[in-house]
Design a protein around this motif. Structure first.
Motif, PDB file in Angstrom:
ATOM      1  N   LEU A  75      36.555 -38.764 -22.041  1.00 27.03           N
ATOM      2  CA  LEU A  75      36.259 -38.729 -20.607  1.00 27.03           C
ATOM      3  C   LEU A  75      35.428 -37.508 -20.228  1.00 27.03           C
ATOM      4  O   LEU A  75      34.500 -37.605 -19.425  1.00 27.03           O
ATOM      5  CB  LEU A  75      37.554 -38.756 -19.796  1.00 27.03           C
ATOM      6  N   GLY A  76      35.766 -36.357 -20.786  1.00 23.62           N
ATOM      7  CA  GLY A  76      34.980 -35.153 -20.512  1.00 23.62           C
ATOM      8  C   GLY A  76      33.541 -35.298 -20.966  1.00 23.62           C
ATOM      9  O   GLY A  76      32.606 -34.922 -20.256  1.00 23.62           O
ATOM     10  N   LEU A  77      33.356 -35.886 -22.131  1.00 25.75           N
ATOM     11  CA  LEU A  77      32.012 -36.108 -22.654  1.00 25.75           C
ATOM     12  C   LEU A  77      31.228 -37.082 -21.786  1.00 25.75           C
ATOM     13  O   LEU A  77      30.063 -36.844 -21.458  1.00 25.75           O
ATOM     14  CB  LEU A  77      32.102 -36.625 -24.087  1.00 25.75           C
ATOM     15  N   VAL A  78      31.876 -38.155 -21.360  1.00 22.31           N
ATOM     16  CA  VAL A  78      31.198 -39.153 -20.525  1.00 22.31           C
ATOM     17  C   VAL A  78      30.845 -38.571 -19.159  1.00 22.31           C
ATOM     18  O   VAL A  78      29.724 -38.747 -18.662  1.00 22.31           O
ATOM     19  CB  VAL A  78      32.061 -40.425 -20.376  1.00 22.31           C
ATOM     20  N   ILE A  79      31.767 -37.851 -18.549  1.00 19.65           N
ATOM     21  CA  ILE A  79      31.527 -37.308 -17.205  1.00 19.65           C
ATOM     22  C   ILE A  79      30.383 -36.299 -17.224  1.00 19.65           C
ATOM     23  O   ILE A  79      29.471 -36.353 -16.391  1.00 19.65           O
ATOM     24  CB  ILE A  79      32.821 -36.688 -16.640  1.00 19.65           C
ATOM     25  N   VAL A  80      30.403 -35.374 -18.169  1.00 22.66           N
ATOM     26  CA  VAL A  80      29.329 -34.376 -18.236  1.00 22.66           C
ATOM     27  C   VAL A  80      28.008 -35.036 -18.613  1.00 22.66           C
ATOM     28  O   VAL A  80      26.952 -34.666 -18.087  1.00 22.66           O
ATOM     29  CB  VAL A  80      29.701 -33.234 -19.198  1.00 22.66           C
ATOM     30  N   SER A  81      28.050 -36.038 -19.484  1.00 23.41           N
ATOM     31  CA  SER A  81      26.816 -36.754 -19.828  1.00 23.41           C
ATOM     32  C   SER A  81      26.209 -37.432 -18.618  1.00 23.41           C
ATOM     33  O   SER A  81      24.994 -37.373 -18.403  1.00 23.41           O
ATOM     34  CB  SER A  81      27.098 -37.807 -20.901  1.00 23.41           C
ATOM     35  N   VAL A  82      27.043 -38.067 -17.819  1.00 27.35           N
ATOM     36  CA  VAL A  82      26.544 -38.741 -16.617  1.00 27.35           C
ATOM     37  C   VAL A  82      25.914 -37.730 -15.664  1.00 27.35           C
ATOM     38  O   VAL A  82      24.818 -37.947 -15.143  1.00 27.35           O
ATOM     39  CB  VAL A  82      27.679 -39.531 -15.924  1.00 27.35           C
ATOM     40  N   PHE A  83      26.604 -36.612 -15.442  1.00 27.68           N
ATOM     41  CA  PHE A  83      26.050 -35.600 -14.540  1.00 27.68           C
ATOM     42  C   PHE A  83      24.762 -34.989 -15.094  1.00 27.68           C
ATOM     43  O   PHE A  83      23.835 -34.700 -14.340  1.00 27.68           O
ATOM     44  CB  PHE A  83      27.068 -34.502 -14.237  1.00 27.68           C
ATOM     45  N   LEU A  84      24.707 -34.788 -16.405  1.00 29.75           N
ATOM     46  CA  LEU A  84      23.484 -34.239 -16.994  1.00 29.75           C
ATOM     47  C   LEU A  84      22.316 -35.207 -16.885  1.00 29.75           C
ATOM     48  O   LEU A  84      21.190 -34.803 -16.611  1.00 29.75           O
ATOM     49  CB  LEU A  84      23.716 -33.866 -18.456  1.00 29.75           C
ATOM     50  N   PHE A  85      22.573 -36.481 -17.104  1.00 28.34           N
ATOM     51  CA  PHE A  85      21.482 -37.453 -17.049  1.00 28.34           C
ATOM     52  C   PHE A  85      21.083 -37.798 -15.624  1.00 28.34           C
ATOM     53  O   PHE A  85      19.921 -38.073 -15.355  1.00 28.34           O
ATOM     54  CB  PHE A  85      21.837 -38.714 -17.828  1.00 28.34           C
ATOM     55  N   LEU A  86      22.033 -37.766 -14.689  1.00 25.37           N
ATOM     56  CA  LEU A  86      21.691 -38.086 -13.309  1.00 25.37           C
ATOM     57  C   LEU A  86      21.083 -36.903 -12.564  1.00 25.37           C
ATOM     58  O   LEU A  86      20.127 -37.068 -11.811  1.00 25.37           O
ATOM     59  CB  LEU A  86      22.928 -38.580 -12.558  1.00 25.37           C
ATOM     60  N   ASP A  89      18.979 -30.596 -14.134  1.00 27.57           N
ATOM     61  CA  ASP A  89      18.882 -29.157 -13.867  1.00 27.57           C
ATOM     62  C   ASP A  89      19.850 -28.687 -12.790  1.00 27.57           C
ATOM     63  O   ASP A  89      20.314 -27.546 -12.843  1.00 27.57           O
ATOM     64  CB  ASP A  89      17.452 -28.794 -13.469  1.00 27.57           C
ATOM     65  N   GLU A  90      20.166 -29.529 -11.826  1.00 28.70           N
ATOM     66  CA  GLU A  90      21.116 -29.128 -10.784  1.00 28.70           C
ATOM     67  C   GLU A  90      22.506 -28.902 -11.383  1.00 28.70           C
ATOM     68  O   GLU A  90      23.214 -27.964 -11.000  1.00 28.70           O
ATOM     69  CB  GLU A  90      21.198 -30.173  -9.663  1.00 28.70           C
ATOM     70  N   THR A  91      22.903 -29.752 -12.329  1.00 27.80           N
ATOM     71  CA  THR A  91      24.197 -29.585 -12.985  1.00 27.80           C
ATOM     72  C   THR A  91      24.219 -28.299 -13.794  1.00 27.80           C
ATOM     73  O   THR A  91      25.187 -27.528 -13.717  1.00 27.80           O
ATOM     74  CB  THR A  91      24.484 -30.785 -13.914  1.00 27.80           C
ATOM     75  N   ARG A  92      23.171 -28.072 -14.547  1.00 26.24           N
ATOM     76  CA  ARG A  92      23.102 -26.847 -15.346  1.00 26.24           C
ATOM     77  C   ARG A  92      23.097 -25.612 -14.453  1.00 26.24           C
ATOM     78  O   ARG A  92      23.757 -24.617 -14.755  1.00 26.24           O
ATOM     79  CB  ARG A  92      21.854 -26.868 -16.220  1.00 26.24           C
ATOM     80  N   ALA A  93      22.371 -25.662 -13.346  1.00 29.57           N
ATOM     81  CA  ALA A  93      22.307 -24.517 -12.435  1.00 29.57           C
ATOM     82  C   ALA A  93      23.656 -24.261 -11.776  1.00 29.57           C
ATOM     83  O   ALA A  93      24.073 -23.101 -11.630  1.00 29.57           O
ATOM     84  CB  ALA A  93      21.245 -24.754 -11.374  1.00 29.57           C
ATOM     85  N   LEU A  94      24.353 -25.324 -11.378  1.00 28.96           N
ATOM     86  CA  LEU A  94      25.664 -25.161 -10.748  1.00 28.96           C
ATOM     87  C   LEU A  94      26.642 -24.487 -11.693  1.00 28.96           C
ATOM     88  O   LEU A  94      27.334 -23.526 -11.310  1.00 28.96           O
ATOM     89  CB  LEU A  94      26.207 -26.519 -10.298  1.00 28.96           C
ATOM     90  N   LEU A  95      26.705 -24.954 -12.929  1.00 26.69           N
ATOM     91  CA  LEU A  95      27.618 -24.348 -13.891  1.00 26.69           C
ATOM     92  C   LEU A  95      27.188 -22.944 -14.279  1.00 26.69           C
ATOM     93  O   LEU A  95      28.026 -22.064 -14.456  1.00 26.69           O
ATOM     94  CB  LEU A  95      27.735 -25.235 -15.127  1.00 26.69           C
ATOM     95  N   SER A 109      23.383 -29.545 -25.335  1.00 25.28           N
ATOM     96  CA  SER A 109      24.278 -29.637 -26.503  1.00 25.28           C
ATOM     97  C   SER A 109      25.549 -28.804 -26.346  1.00 25.28           C
ATOM     98  O   SER A 109      26.656 -29.333 -26.513  1.00 25.28           O
ATOM     99  CB  SER A 109      23.542 -29.225 -27.771  1.00 25.28           C
ATOM    100  N   PRO A 110      25.454 -27.511 -26.029  1.00 30.87           N
ATOM    101  CA  PRO A 110      26.693 -26.749 -25.840  1.00 30.87           C
ATOM    102  C   PRO A 110      27.549 -27.259 -24.678  1.00 30.87           C
ATOM    103  O   PRO A 110      28.777 -27.212 -24.747  1.00 30.87           O
ATOM    104  CB  PRO A 110      26.210 -25.321 -25.565  1.00 30.87           C
ATOM    105  N   MET A 111      26.911 -27.770 -23.643  1.00 27.79           N
ATOM    106  CA  MET A 111      27.684 -28.301 -22.524  1.00 27.79           C
ATOM    107  C   MET A 111      28.461 -29.548 -22.931  1.00 27.79           C
ATOM    108  O   MET A 111      29.612 -29.727 -22.530  1.00 27.79           O
ATOM    109  CB  MET A 111      26.768 -28.613 -21.342  1.00 27.79           C
ATOM    110  N   LEU A 112      27.854 -30.408 -23.726  1.00 22.11           N
ATOM    111  CA  LEU A 112      28.544 -31.612 -24.186  1.00 22.11           C
ATOM    112  C   LEU A 112      29.677 -31.275 -25.142  1.00 22.11           C
ATOM    113  O   LEU A 112      30.755 -31.869 -25.074  1.00 22.11           O
ATOM    114  CB  LEU A 112      27.552 -32.572 -24.828  1.00 22.11           C
ATOM    115  N   ILE A 113      29.444 -30.321 -26.022  1.00 23.78           N
ATOM    116  CA  ILE A 113      30.497 -29.897 -26.948  1.00 23.78           C
ATOM    117  C   ILE A 113      31.655 -29.265 -26.187  1.00 23.78           C
ATOM    118  O   ILE A 113      32.833 -29.567 -26.434  1.00 23.78           O
ATOM    119  CB  ILE A 113      29.928 -28.930 -27.999  1.00 23.78           C
TER     120      ILE A 113
END
Length: 135
Positions: A75-86, A89-95, A109-113
């Protein structure tokens, strides 16, 4: 079981520490995402330390916790993948802002891991506390 839960609790405390430091250090910029991450991390750390204190854990509880951990990792992998693909850069900037780091340090890659590892840890701890008994 105790060692795994204690390590998970320590990791969540470190995440909370980094996000609180990021929320408090730049006085001119307050990030609500840092506070949310810190609150969730402290809650999961408390559950992890409570799971480490469990004494009567049978084999069924261990396997159930491991299964829930694998579901949490997925679930963590799917949720972060969805946010990264949708949002990319906004997801990366927020984190990055939530942890007071440069955006360039948060690559996919590190975010997915990290999302898979933290999802496993959360699923493992939550299921362990539900099914185990404190002495």
């Amino acid at each position: 079981m105790t060692v795994i839960s204690a390590i998970i609790g320590t990791c969540f405390i470190l995440i909370a520490w980094v996000s609180v430091k990021a929320a408090a250090a730049p006085v001119r910029r307050f990030h609500i995402a840092s506070v949310v991450i810190a609150v969730v991390a402290v809650g999961l750390a408390c559950l992890a330390f409570r799971a480490a204190a469990l004494r009567d854990i049978d084999e069924e509880t261990l396997f159930t916790s491991l299964r829930r951990g694998m579901v949490g990792a997925f679930l963590g992998l799917v949720i972060v993948s969805v946010f990264l693909f949708l949002y990319g850069d906004e997801t990366r900037a927020l984190l990055a802002h939530a942890f007071s780091s440069p955006t360039s340090s948060f690559t996919a890659s590190p975010m997915l891991i990290a999302s898979a590892l933290l999802g496993f840890a959360a699923g493992f701890v939550i299921r362990t506390v539900r099914t185990g008994r404190l002495d």
